[in-house]
Design a protein around this motif. Structure first.
Motif, mmCIF file in Angstrom:
data_model
loop_
_atom_site.group_PDB
_atom_site.id
_atom_site.type_symbol
_atom_site.label_atom_id
_atom_site.label_comp_id
_atom_site.label_asym_id
_atom_site.label_seq_id
_atom_site.Cartn_x
_atom_site.Cartn_y
_atom_site.Cartn_z
ATOM 1 N N ASN A 1 -5.304 6.253 -0.494
ATOM 2 C CA ASN A 1 -4.163 5.918 -1.502
ATOM 3 C C ASN A 1 -4.740 6.350 -3.184
ATOM 4 O O ASN A 1 -5.718 5.805 -3.585
ATOM 5 C CB ASN A 1 -3.898 4.562 -1.663
ATOM 6 C CG ASN A 1 -2.577 4.216 -2.227
ATOM 7 O OD1 ASN A 1 -2.204 5.107 -3.270
ATOM 8 N ND2 ASN A 1 -1.908 2.996 -2.198
ATOM 9 N N PRO A 2 -4.455 7.492 -3.411
ATOM 10 C CA PRO A 2 -4.910 7.928 -4.915
ATOM 11 C C PRO A 2 -4.528 6.884 -5.921
ATOM 12 O O PRO A 2 -5.287 7.213 -6.891
ATOM 13 C CB PRO A 2 -4.152 9.222 -4.929
ATOM 14 C CG PRO A 2 -3.170 9.360 -4.114
ATOM 15 C CD PRO A 2 -3.353 8.379 -2.892
ATOM 16 N N LEU A 3 -3.766 6.075 -5.705
ATOM 17 C CA LEU A 3 -3.449 4.974 -6.846
ATOM 18 C C LEU A 3 -4.880 4.405 -7.170
ATOM 19 O O LEU A 3 -4.974 3.940 -8.352
ATOM 20 C CB LEU A 3 -2.326 3.888 -6.141
ATOM 21 C CG LEU A 3 -2.052 2.939 -7.342
ATOM 22 C CD1 LEU A 3 -1.341 3.220 -8.331
ATOM 23 C CD2 LEU A 3 -1.318 1.727 -6.466
ATOM 24 N N PHE A 4 -5.580 4.098 -6.054
ATOM 25 C CA PHE A 4 -6.704 3.296 -6.366
ATOM 26 C C PHE A 4 -7.756 4.110 -7.466
ATOM 27 O O PHE A 4 -8.442 3.460 -8.008
ATOM 28 C CB PHE A 4 -7.611 2.888 -5.336
ATOM 29 C CG PHE A 4 -6.836 2.119 -4.341
ATOM 30 C CD1 PHE A 4 -5.751 1.636 -4.659
ATOM 31 C CD2 PHE A 4 -7.067 1.919 -2.745
ATOM 32 C CE1 PHE A 4 -4.941 0.750 -3.546
ATOM 33 C CE2 PHE A 4 -6.275 1.456 -2.039
ATOM 34 C CZ PHE A 4 -5.373 0.791 -2.298
ATOM 35 N N ASN B 1 0.968 -1.233 -0.008
ATOM 36 C CA ASN B 1 -0.066 -0.023 -0.013
ATOM 37 C C ASN B 1 0.825 1.287 0.128
ATOM 38 O O ASN B 1 0.947 1.942 -0.967
ATOM 39 C CB ASN B 1 -1.087 -0.050 1.346
ATOM 40 C CG ASN B 1 -2.009 1.142 1.320
ATOM 41 O OD1 ASN B 1 -2.002 2.060 0.000
ATOM 42 N ND2 ASN B 1 -2.806 1.113 2.100
ATOM 43 N N ASP B 2 1.363 1.800 1.319
ATOM 44 C CA ASP B 2 2.115 2.856 1.404
ATOM 45 C C ASP B 2 3.121 2.764 0.288
ATOM 46 O O ASP B 2 3.575 3.830 -0.166
ATOM 47 C CB ASP B 2 2.861 2.958 2.726
ATOM 48 C CG ASP B 2 1.736 3.314 3.760
ATOM 49 O OD1 ASP B 2 0.621 3.793 3.314
ATOM 50 O OD2 ASP B 2 2.071 3.432 4.806
ATOM 51 N N VAL B 3 4.053 1.731 -0.128
ATOM 52 C CA VAL B 3 5.230 1.799 -1.108
ATOM 53 C C VAL B 3 5.042 1.971 -2.439
ATOM 54 O O VAL B 3 5.860 2.267 -3.165
ATOM 55 C CB VAL B 3 5.960 0.431 -0.789
ATOM 56 C CG1 VAL B 3 6.490 0.297 0.761
ATOM 57 C CG2 VAL B 3 5.275 -0.574 -1.115
ATOM 58 N N VAL B 4 3.763 2.102 -2.588
ATOM 59 C CA VAL B 4 3.249 2.366 -4.037
ATOM 60 C C VAL B 4 2.234 3.770 -4.048
ATOM 61 O O VAL B 4 1.775 3.871 -4.998
ATOM 62 C CB VAL B 4 2.523 0.998 -4.769
ATOM 63 C CG1 VAL B 4 3.440 -0.089 -5.012
ATOM 64 C CG2 VAL B 4 1.246 0.543 -4.004
ATOM 65 N N ASN B 5 2.271 4.249 -3.036
ATOM 66 C CA ASN B 5 1.542 5.305 -2.704
ATOM 67 C C ASN B 5 1.705 6.791 -3.443
ATOM 68 O O ASN B 5 2.841 7.233 -3.139
ATOM 69 C CB ASN B 5 0.898 5.619 -1.480
ATOM 70 C CG ASN B 5 -0.269 6.569 -1.254
ATOM 71 O OD1 ASN B 5 -0.778 7.198 -2.018
ATOM 72 N ND2 ASN B 5 -0.865 6.459 0.064
ATOM 73 N N PRO B 6 0.976 7.029 -4.563
ATOM 74 C CA PRO B 6 1.581 8.084 -5.283
ATOM 75 C C PRO B 6 1.418 9.520 -4.445
ATOM 76 O O PRO B 6 1.860 10.525 -4.772
ATOM 77 C CB PRO B 6 0.501 8.206 -6.524
ATOM 78 C CG PRO B 6 -0.508 7.236 -6.332
ATOM 79 C CD PRO B 6 -0.015 6.603 -5.155
#
Lengths: 462, 93
Positions: free
Chosen positions: A433-436, A388-393
C-alpha cells in the motif's frame, strides 16, 4: 377452485403486497423499521392462511418445528454481536437453502409411484433446480460462515485441478437433470444430485478469499431467494415464486454493487481462485513515518474537519465505540467529523454502517465514496481505521497492482492522513500500500482501540 | 397457458424487486440482507404442507426439518433486522 383455496390465494396476494410495501419502506432509514414490521405481517398472514389448507391434518409436527426453529432464531437474533452479522447472515442464508432443498425432496418423497410416473416433466426440472440451488446455497453458506467466523482459514484454498473438478461437477449435474426427469422414481438420481450439488457449493466457495466475502454473501443471499422461487414452481405456489424472486433480485443488485465497487466482474470474483495470483509489477519503496498517539492528539486538537474511514480492522478491534467517543470530543472542540464508507469495507454490504449505528453515530454523518472524494482536500485529517485496499492509491497509480482500476477513497489527498495499524515493518518493507509512504501519511501503530483511547484520554485531560 | 402465466409472474416480480431494492441506500444494506433473509423464509409456507400432510414418515421428517430451518430464518431474520434498524438514529440537535 373451491372457496377456501380462493380465499387462501387472495390472502397470498395481500401478503405479497405487504412484502413489496415493506421493501419500499426500507428505502429510507426513518421508515425502514416500519417496513420490516410490515413485511413481517405479510409473512404472518401467509403462514396462517396456509395452515387452513385442508391437506394439512396434523399440526403437532408443525408446532414442534416452528417452536424449535423460532426459539433458535430468536435466541440468535438477540445475542449476536453486530460485528458478527456477516457470519449470522451467511448461516441464515444456508438454512434458507437447506429448507428449500428439503421442501423439494419432500415433494418427491410425498408422491406415490403412480403419481411420479404420471407427473409432468416440468415438475421434475423445477424440483431438481430447487434441490440443486438449495444444496449449493447451503454448503456455500456453510463455508462462508466458517471463513467469516474464523473457524476456517479465510484464505482462498486453491489446488491443482480445481477447475477440472468443478467442471466435472457441472457436467455431472447436467447429466443428472436428464436422468432425474426421465426416471423420477429412481431414488439414486435424487441422492446423487444432493451430494454433487453440496460438493459444488463447497468448491465454489473455498476458492474465494476473505476480502471478496461481501460479494459471496450477497450472491448466496440471492441464491436462497431463487431456491425458494424454484420450490414455489415445484409445489405450484405463487407466493413462493414472487417472494423468492424479490429476494433473488435484492441479492443480485447487492452483488452487482459490490463488484462495481471493486471494478471486477462477477465472473472474475467467482473464478479468481482459478487464476494465478497477479504479480506486483513494481516494488513500492519508501520510508514509513511513525507518529505517537500523543502527537496525533495535537494534530487532531488543531483540526477543523476530520474524515474517518473505517474498515474490517475496526470491527476486529471492536473500536466503533471509541471512534464515537472521539467524534464527540472533536465536535465539542468545534471540529466537523464525517465518515466515508466504501461499498466493500468490512465483510458484508453495509457492515460498517451498522457498527457505527450501534455506537450511536447518526446516519447523516455517514457518506459514500463519491460524496467525499470531490472534497477530500478540505479535510485536515483523514483517519484510516483498519482499512487497507479501499484507501490504497495503488488502485489509481500502479498499473501492475492487482487492485488497479478499483475506485477508492482518495484519503491521500487530505491534508494529513493517519493510518491506525497494528504493525508496520518500518523502513523499506514490501508493503503493498503506497499510502503508507506518502509525504502526508503518519502511521499510528498499535491496536486501533488502544490508540483511540489514548487520544481520548489526552483530550479529556487537556 | 399456465406456463405463460408463470413467466408473467416471474418477469414482473423480478423487475419489481430490482426497482425496489435499487432505491435502498448503502447505509441500510446489512439490514436489507438480513430482512430479505427473513423473507426468503417464505419456504416455510411450502414446508407446512409436507410436515402436516397425510404422508409417509420420510416426507413428514423432511417437512418438519424444513419448517424448523425456515422458522429460524423468519423469526431470527425479522428480529435481528428490527434490532439493527432500531440503532439507526438521526442526529439529535
Amino acid at each position: 377452485m373451491d372457496t377456501l383455496t380462493y380465499f387462501i390465494n387472495l390472502a397470498y396476494v395481500a401478503s405479497a403486497a405487504l412484502f413489496i410495501f415493506g421493501l419500499k419502506l426500507l428505502g429510507h432509514p426513518d421508515s425502514a423499521r416500519k417496513g420490516n414490521f410490515v413485511s413481517a405481517i405479510g409473512m404472518f398472514i401467509a403462514v396462517v392462511v396456509t395452515l387452513m389448507d385442508q391437506q394439512i391434518i396434523n399440526f403437532h409436527w408443525i408446532v414442534i418445528g416452528v417452536v424449535v426453529g423460532g426459539a433458535i432464531g430468536a435466541w440468535k437474533a438477540k445475542t449476536v454481536e453486530m460485528t458478527a452479522m456477516p457470519e449470522m447472515v451467511s448461516l441464515f442464508n444456508g438454512f434458507g437453502g437447506m429448507a428449500s432443498l428439503l421442501v423439494g425432496w419432500a415433494t418427491i418423497s410425498g408422491m406415490t409411484e403412480e403419481q411420479l410416473l404420471a407427473a409432468d416433466g416440468g415438475l421434475f426440472v423445477a424440483t431438481f433446480l430447487t434441490i440443486m440451488i438449495g444444496a449449493v446455497t447451503f454448503s456455500g453458506s456453510f463455508i462462508a460462515w466458517g471463513k467469516l467466523s474464523g473457524k476456517m482459514n479465510s484464505k482462498a484454498i486453491i489446488f491443482d485441478g480445481l477447475r477440472l473438478v468443478s467442471l466435472g461437477h457441472l457436467i455431472a449435474l447436467t447429466i443428472l437433470v436428464v436422468l432425474f426427469t426421465l426416471q423420477p422414481d429412481v431414488g439414486i438420481w435424487l441422492y446423487l444430485t444432493i451430494i454433487v450439488a453440496l460438493s459444488f457449493g463447497i468448491l465454489a466457495t473455498i476458492s474465494i478469499g476473505g476480502a471478496d466475502m461481501p460479494v459471496v454473501i450477497a450472491l448466496l443471499n440471492s441464491y436462497s431467494g431463487v431456491a425458494a422461487a424454484a420450490a414455489g414452481i415445484a409445489i405450484d405456489n405463487t407466493i413462493l415464486v414472487v417472494t423468492g424472486l424479490l429476494v433473488g433480485a435484492s441479492g443480485l443488485i447487492l452483488t452487482n454493487i459490490m463488484c462495481k465497487a471493486m471494478n471486477r466482474s462477477l465472473l472474475n470474483v467467482l473464478l479468481s481462485g482459478f487464476a494465478k495470483p497477479p504479480e506486483m509489477g513494481e516494488k513500492i519503496e519508501g520510508e514509513v513515518k511513525i507518529m505517537s498517539s500523543s502527537d496525533a492528539f495535537y494534530v487532531l486538537e488543531a483540526a477543523q474537519s476530520v474524515l474517518v474511514v473505517p474498515g474490517y480492522g475496526m470491527a476486529v478491534a471492536q473500536a466503533q465505540h471509541a471512534v464515537r467517543e472521539l467524534q464527540d470530543l472533536l465536535e465539542e472542540n468545534n471540529c466537523a467529523v464525517e465518515y466515508a464508507i466504501h461499498a466493500v469495507a468490512g465483510r458484508m454490504p453495509g457492515h460498517m454502517n451498522v457498527l457505527l449505528a450501534e455506537a450511536d453515530v447518526p446516519y447523516e454523518q455517514l457518506f459514500e465514496m463519491d460524496d467525499v472524494n470531490p472534497r477530500m482536500e478540505n479535510y485536515d485529517v483523514a483517519i484510516v481505521i483498519g482499512a487497507n485496499d479501499v484507501v490504497n492509491p495503488a488502485a489509481k497509480e500502479m498499473k501492475g497492482s492487482p487492485i488497479y482500476g478499483m475506485p477508492v477513497i482518495e484519503v491521500y489527498r487530505a491534508k494529513t492522513v493517519f493510518v491506525l495499524k497494528r504493525s508496520a515493518n518500518a523502513g523499506f518493507a514490501g508493503v503493498d500500500n503506497p499510502l503508507f509512504f506518502k509525504e502526508n501519511t503518519r502511521m499510528v501503530l498499535g491496536d486501533a482501540k488502544d490508540t483511540l483511547n489514548n487520544i481520548i484520554r489526552d483530550f479529556s485531560t487537556d | 397457458m399456465q406456463e405463460i402465466y408463470l413467466i408473467f409472474v416471474v418477469l414482473l416480480a423480478a423487475l419489481l424487486g430490482f426497482e425496489l431494492i435499487r432505491k435502498v441506500p448503502a447505509t441500510l444494506h446489512t439490514p436489507l440482507m438480513s430482512g430479505s433473509n427473513a423473507i426468503s423464509g417464505i419456504t416455510l409456507v411450502g414446508a407446512l404442507a409436507s410436515s402436516g400432510g397425510d404422508y409417509g414418515w420420510l416426507t413428514v421428517i423432511l417437512g418438519t426439518l424444513a419448517v424448523a430451518l425456515a422458522s429460524i430464518n423468519v423469526v431470527g431474520g425479522y428480529m435481528v433486522t428490527d434490532r439493527m434498524l432500531g440503532m439507526f438514529k438521526k442526529k439529535q440537535k
